[in-house]
Design a protein around this motif. Structure first.
Motif, PDB file in Angstrom:
ATOM      1  N   ASP A 274       0.831  -1.211   0.000  1.00  0.00           N
ATOM      2  CA  ASP A 274       0.000   0.000   0.000  1.00  0.00           C
ATOM      3  C   ASP A 274       0.865   1.261   0.000  1.00  0.00           C
ATOM      4  O   ASP A 274       2.025   1.249   0.429  1.00  0.00           O
ATOM      5  CB  ASP A 274      -0.915   0.028   1.229  1.00  0.00           C
ATOM      6  CG  ASP A 274      -2.101  -0.911   1.088  1.00  0.00           C
ATOM      7  OD1 ASP A 274      -2.290  -1.434  -0.028  1.00  0.00           O
ATOM      8  OD2 ASP A 274      -2.820  -1.110   2.077  1.00  0.00           O
ATOM      9  N   ASP A 275       0.267   2.349  -0.502  1.00  0.00           N
ATOM     10  CA  ASP A 275       0.841   3.684  -0.336  1.00  0.00           C
ATOM     11  C   ASP A 275       0.170   4.339   0.871  1.00  0.00           C
ATOM     12  O   ASP A 275      -1.059   4.424   0.925  1.00  0.00           O
ATOM     13  CB  ASP A 275       0.615   4.532  -1.587  1.00  0.00           C
ATOM     14  CG  ASP A 275       1.415   4.024  -2.774  1.00  0.00           C
ATOM     15  OD1 ASP A 275       2.433   3.347  -2.543  1.00  0.00           O
ATOM     16  OD2 ASP A 275       1.017   4.303  -3.920  1.00  0.00           O
ATOM     17  N   VAL A 276       0.962   4.783   1.829  1.00  0.00           N
ATOM     18  CA  VAL A 276       0.453   5.288   3.102  1.00  0.00           C
ATOM     19  C   VAL A 276       0.904   6.731   3.290  1.00  0.00           C
ATOM     20  O   VAL A 276       2.019   7.101   2.904  1.00  0.00           O
ATOM     21  CB  VAL A 276       0.938   4.409   4.272  1.00  0.00           C
ATOM     22  CG1 VAL A 276       0.459   4.976   5.606  1.00  0.00           C
ATOM     23  CG2 VAL A 276       0.439   2.987   4.101  1.00  0.00           C
ATOM     24  N   LYS A 277       0.017   7.535   3.881  1.00  0.00           N
ATOM     25  CA  LYS A 277       0.347   8.912   4.224  1.00  0.00           C
ATOM     26  C   LYS A 277       0.160   9.113   5.721  1.00  0.00           C
ATOM     27  O   LYS A 277      -0.856   8.709   6.274  1.00  0.00           O
ATOM     28  CB  LYS A 277      -0.525   9.901   3.455  1.00  0.00           C
ATOM     29  CG  LYS A 277      -0.246   9.951   1.958  1.00  0.00           C
ATOM     30  CD  LYS A 277      -1.113  10.992   1.281  1.00  0.00           C
ATOM     31  CE  LYS A 277      -0.810  11.071  -0.207  1.00  0.00           C
ATOM     32  NZ  LYS A 277      -1.652  12.098  -0.884  1.00  0.00           N
ATOM     33  N   LEU A 278       1.151   9.731   6.344  1.00  0.00           N
ATOM     34  CA  LEU A 278       1.047  10.165   7.730  1.00  0.00           C
ATOM     35  C   LEU A 278       0.818  11.674   7.697  1.00  0.00           C
ATOM     36  O   LEU A 278       1.697  12.434   7.266  1.00  0.00           O
ATOM     37  CB  LEU A 278       2.308   9.820   8.514  1.00  0.00           C
ATOM     38  CG  LEU A 278       2.379   8.411   9.129  1.00  0.00           C
ATOM     39  CD1 LEU A 278       2.439   7.364   8.043  1.00  0.00           C
ATOM     40  CD2 LEU A 278       3.568   8.277  10.065  1.00  0.00           C
ATOM     41  N   VAL A 279      -0.368  12.091   8.117  1.00  0.00           N
ATOM     42  CA  VAL A 279      -0.778  13.490   8.022  1.00  0.00           C
ATOM     43  C   VAL A 279      -0.678  14.131   9.399  1.00  0.00           C
ATOM     44  O   VAL A 279      -1.335  13.689  10.358  1.00  0.00           O
ATOM     45  CB  VAL A 279      -2.207  13.612   7.467  1.00  0.00           C
ATOM     46  CG1 VAL A 279      -2.608  15.078   7.358  1.00  0.00           C
ATOM     47  CG2 VAL A 279      -2.304  12.941   6.105  1.00  0.00           C
ATOM     48  N   CYS A 280       0.147  15.186   9.477  1.00  0.00           N
ATOM     49  CA  CYS A 280       0.332  15.916  10.727  1.00  0.00           C
ATOM     50  C   CYS A 280      -0.406  17.250  10.608  1.00  0.00           C
ATOM     51  O   CYS A 280      -0.187  18.007   9.650  1.00  0.00           O
ATOM     52  CB  CYS A 280       1.818  16.139  10.992  1.00  0.00           C
ATOM     53  SG  CYS A 280       2.180  16.788  12.650  1.00  0.00           S
ATOM     54  N   GLU A 281      -1.281  17.539  11.562  1.00  0.00           N
ATOM     55  CA  GLU A 281      -2.090  18.746  11.525  1.00  0.00           C
ATOM     56  C   GLU A 281      -1.862  19.569  12.785  1.00  0.00           C
ATOM     57  O   GLU A 281      -1.876  19.027  13.894  1.00  0.00           O
ATOM     58  CB  GLU A 281      -3.572  18.401  11.394  1.00  0.00           C
ATOM     59  CG  GLU A 281      -3.914  17.689  10.084  1.00  0.00           C
ATOM     60  CD  GLU A 281      -5.366  17.291  10.019  1.00  0.00           C
ATOM     61  OE1 GLU A 281      -5.994  17.216  11.105  1.00  0.00           O
ATOM     62  OE2 GLU A 281      -5.881  17.057   8.912  1.00  0.00           O
ATOM     63  N   ALA A 282      -1.649  20.872  12.581  1.00  0.00           N
ATOM     64  CA  ALA A 282      -1.489  21.813  13.690  1.00  0.00           C
ATOM     65  C   ALA A 282      -2.488  22.945  13.505  1.00  0.00           C
ATOM     66  O   ALA A 282      -2.807  23.332  12.376  1.00  0.00           O
ATOM     67  CB  ALA A 282      -0.062  22.366  13.724  1.00  0.00           C
ATOM     68  N   ASP A 283      -3.028  23.456  14.618  1.00  0.00           N
ATOM     69  CA  ASP A 283      -4.082  24.472  14.534  1.00  0.00           C
ATOM     70  C   ASP A 283      -3.553  25.898  14.586  1.00  0.00           C
ATOM     71  O   ASP A 283      -4.293  26.841  14.841  1.00  0.00           O
ATOM     72  CB  ASP A 283      -5.115  24.259  15.643  1.00  0.00           C
ATOM     73  CG  ASP A 283      -4.505  24.377  17.030  1.00  0.00           C
ATOM     74  OD1 ASP A 283      -3.268  24.520  17.129  1.00  0.00           O
ATOM     75  OD2 ASP A 283      -5.264  24.321  18.020  1.00  0.00           O
ATOM     76  N   GLY A 284      -2.250  26.098  14.334  1.00  0.00           N
ATOM     77  CA  GLY A 284      -1.688  27.440  14.309  1.00  0.00           C
ATOM     78  C   GLY A 284      -1.744  28.044  12.913  1.00  0.00           C
ATOM     79  O   GLY A 284      -1.901  27.347  11.907  1.00  0.00           O
ATOM     80  N   ASN A 285      -1.645  29.379  12.850  1.00  0.00           N
ATOM     81  CA  ASN A 285      -1.612  30.083  11.580  1.00  0.00           C
ATOM     82  C   ASN A 285      -0.631  31.263  11.691  1.00  0.00           C
ATOM     83  O   ASN A 285      -0.790  32.091  12.598  1.00  0.00           O
ATOM     84  CB  ASN A 285      -3.001  30.596  11.203  1.00  0.00           C
ATOM     85  CG  ASN A 285      -3.044  31.152   9.799  1.00  0.00           C
ATOM     86  OD1 ASN A 285      -2.393  30.627   8.909  1.00  0.00           O
ATOM     87  ND2 ASN A 285      -3.799  32.224   9.605  1.00  0.00           N
ATOM     88  N   PRO A 286       0.366  31.294  10.809  1.00  0.00           N
ATOM     89  CA  PRO A 286       0.603  30.365   9.698  1.00  0.00           C
ATOM     90  C   PRO A 286       1.059  28.998  10.185  1.00  0.00           C
ATOM     91  O   PRO A 286       1.433  28.833  11.346  1.00  0.00           O
ATOM     92  CB  PRO A 286       1.701  31.059   8.901  1.00  0.00           C
ATOM     93  CG  PRO A 286       2.422  31.887   9.914  1.00  0.00           C
ATOM     94  CD  PRO A 286       1.372  32.359  10.873  1.00  0.00           C
TER      95      PRO A 286
END
Length: 661
Positions: free
Chosen positions: A272-284
């Protein structure tokens, strides 16, 4: 008569219709003039100012004069006298007209026409009366245009920063602008909200109104919507026009970090092709880094990631891709670091193995048990399929009984993970049944003609693969399909071949099998023609049977011996040939004689038993020859075997023939 006046804005404009009639000063009996206090007209339209008057004693006017007030002085516009209008040289010349009711009409009014106009009515010796009206020209402002700040606004800034600017053009009198956030009006508030307005007058007399909103924003304002509205008075009513809504960019530090796997971790499998998605709630968005846990340290795998979007891409994962991963962020606003970890489990199937019991070579009639095993972190189901892909069994064992060459095949064990769609592995095993060759088809017996080129076929099955040998020379072609071997021998028929036939010999390391192919000369075509009428079943041949390579087996004078399992005939070849020749000759002679006598009327039809076919009584004492042949009955039996039916009993009895003539 007193007049009323409606309220207006604080800068002094009166909005509304005046219903007051002003009386000129004088004693009773003077001319009375009535006019509206205020007349409103839109820019570029025609304004109409009425002038009503009353003369005592029903007298008539001598003249009517119209003026406008400029800096406290009256400037004459025109005079109506004797039915004529005499217009003065003013800036209004060409735009003025007087109606039958003496009302003054001013065309194409502009904001500069906003002033007071006076109507004077003269009645000769009875003096003059006058009154005045204030003309107000208005222009509805254009819909306001709003522009949000292009720069990001940091949350919780100690000072107010510009949020947006709002502009409305071409209004008269000047309009007002108000601000709204999420539909609620904003009011100036110290250290929180500030509203700055500017007013610009154009040469046309119209106004441009501009307003800037400055405020302190919070993190929640990243989704707030701002808009402005322009407000103006028209005929005593306060109206407004609203701008579009805008969103602003708010900068704020990261407070939470999330790391998750796409697709869901429970469904990841090898390949499989796998993605590890990291999300942060800051801006920028902060700077992202990725690491994988090693036994004693962390390995930096950021080179495989898009550090700006926070996505780590793993292509074609395998068992070694499993492990603990970490996402680390650096917030450039306050230089704070935060991190999050997730466990990646790659589901796999390995070590698929098939064990065969017994493992020794298999022979026809044996049984075998196939057992399948595999290793995986999830539960597995097992299926068995044949070499054509058809499912033959389920479970980790397959038992095959009474094996034959024909049941030899390749079987595959398929291990399937039901909890992980698409995860399966298979292992193939060959079940080979060994044994000496077995000849399964041969072209014997075969009718041939001398010097004819014929094909002799011998087909066998065996494992290991056998070889085919012929007892005679010729051109051979072999065809192999699975465990079947077919050999075609092309040869010209010689007397020796016709006499001795051919031998097919098939052998492998486990044994030898051989069979004899018998070649028979075909009878003349004339002898195989239908018999004369009235003699059914005496002479004929059954339908030819299809044999290997076009061989034919006739039915003349009974069934011919067929090769047995050992390849030998039940009677010698010489005896068979002699029997065929004798049978054919006797049948031909007998048939010819009987047919001749029948034509001469010497033998009636339809009588059973013995027939007396001699001369009349006077000649019965002469010598009579009795022909009795047991051989004839035997041959007749052979013929009826060839035709598949039995003749009448009379046809099998003795025959008497008068040979005295």
């Amino acid at each position: 008569m007193a007049g009323g006046r409606r309220g207006g804005p604080s800068w002094g404009w009166g909005w509304g219709w005046g219903c007051c009639l002003l009386l000129c000063c004088g004693a009773a009996g003077d001319v009375q003039v009535s006019m509206p206090e205020v007349v409103e007209a839109e820019s570029e339209s025609t304004a109409r100012i009425e002038c009503g008057f009353s003369i005592p004693g029903n007298g008539s006017y001598t003249h009517i004069d119209w003026f406008y007030v400029d800096r406290g002085s009256l400037v004459k516009l025109l005079r109506v006298a004797g039915g004529e209008v005499l217009e003065e040289e003013t800036s209004y010349k060409g735009r003025l007209s007087v109606g039958e009711d003496m009302a003054l009409a001013i065309s194409k009014v502009t904001p500069q026409d906003t002033r007071t106009f006076v109507c004077q009515v003269g009645a000769g010796s009875q003096s003059v009366g006058e009154n005045r009206t204030e003309l107000r020209v208005y222009k509805v402002p254009e819909t306001p245009e709003i522009e949000a700040s292009s720069a990001g606004i940091p949350a919780h800034s100690p000072s107010t920063l510009k949020i947006a600017q709002c502009v409305s053009e071409n209004s008269f009198p000047p309009a007002n602008i108000t601000w709204y956030k999420n539909g609620e009006q904003l009011q100036a508030e110290e250290n929180k909200v500030k509203i700055l307005a500017t007013l610009t007058r154009k040469s046309s007399g119209l106004y441009t109104v501009s307003s800037s909103l400055l405020a302190v924003v919070t993190r929640e304002d990243r989704s707030s919507l701002f808009h402005c509205a322009v407000h103006y008075w028209l005929r005593g009513q306060r109206l407004s026009k609203a701008s579009r809504q805008v969103n602003i960019t708010v900068f704020y530090p990261t407070q939470h970090v999330e790391l998750h796997i796409v697709p869901a971790a429970a469904l990841v499998k090898e390949g499989d092709d796998v993605k590890l998605v990291c999300e942060a709630d800051g801006n920028p968005a902060p700077v992202f880094s990725f690491y994988k846990k090693l036994p004693e340290d962390w390995q930096d795998v950021s080179s495989l990631a898009d550090t700006s979007s926070g996505v780590l891409s793993l292509h074609g994962v395998n068992k070694s891709s499993s492990g603990l991963y970490r996402c680390q962020i650096l917030d450039l606003d306050d230089m704070m670091q935060m991190e999050k970890e997730v466990e990646l489990v790659v589901n796999y199937i390995e070590g698929v193995r098939v064990q065969m019991e017994p493992s020794s070579p298999l022979h026809e009639g044996d049984s075998v048990r196939l057992s399948c095993s595999a290793h995986s972190p999830v539960d597995l189901d097992f299926q068995w399929r044949d070499e054509k892909g058809r499912k033959v069994a389920e479970g980790n064992q397959l038992v095959l009984r009474n094996l034959t060459f024909e049941t030899s095949s390749n079987f595959s064990c398929r291990a399937v993970a039901r909890s992980v769609p698409g995860l399966e592995r298979s292992k193939q095993v060959a079940v080979a049944v060994q044994g000496k060759p077995r000849i399964v088809a041969i072209s014997s017996p075969l009718y041939v003609r001398q010097d004819e080129v014929v094909n002799l076929t011998c087909k066998a099955i065996a494992f290991p693969r056998p070889s085919v040998r012929w007892s005679i020379n010729g051109t051979t072609h072999e065809y192999v399909e699975n465990r079947h071997v077919a050999s075609n021998l092309t040869v010209r028929v010689s007397p020796d071949l016709l006499r001795a036939g051919a031998m097919c010999r098939v052998s492998n390391t486990l044994g030898v099998s051989e069979k004899h192919i018998q070649l028979l000369g075909e009878p003349p075509t004339s002898l195989l023609s239908p018999p004369p009428a009235g003699l059914p079943g005496v002479l004929g041949a059954g339908p030819a049977e299809e044999r290997l390579d076009g061989g034919r087996r006739g039915g003349l004078c009974g069934e011919l011996p067929v090769s047995g399992p050992d390849g030998k005939t039940s009677e010698s070849k010489g005896v068979i040939i002699v029997a065929i020749i004798v049978c054919i000759l006797l049948v031909a002679v007998l048939g010819s004689v009987i047919y001749f006598l029948h034509k001469k009327g010497k033998i009636p039809c339809g009588r059973a038993g013995k027939q007396d076919i001699t001369k009349p009584e006077a000649r019965k004492d002469k010598n009579v020859v009795e022909v009795k042949s047991d051989k004839l009955a035997e041959e007749a039996g052979l013929l009826q075997g060839a035709n598949g039916e039995r003749g009448p009993a009379a046809d099998q009895s003795e025959k008497y023939i008068d040979l005295r003539n």
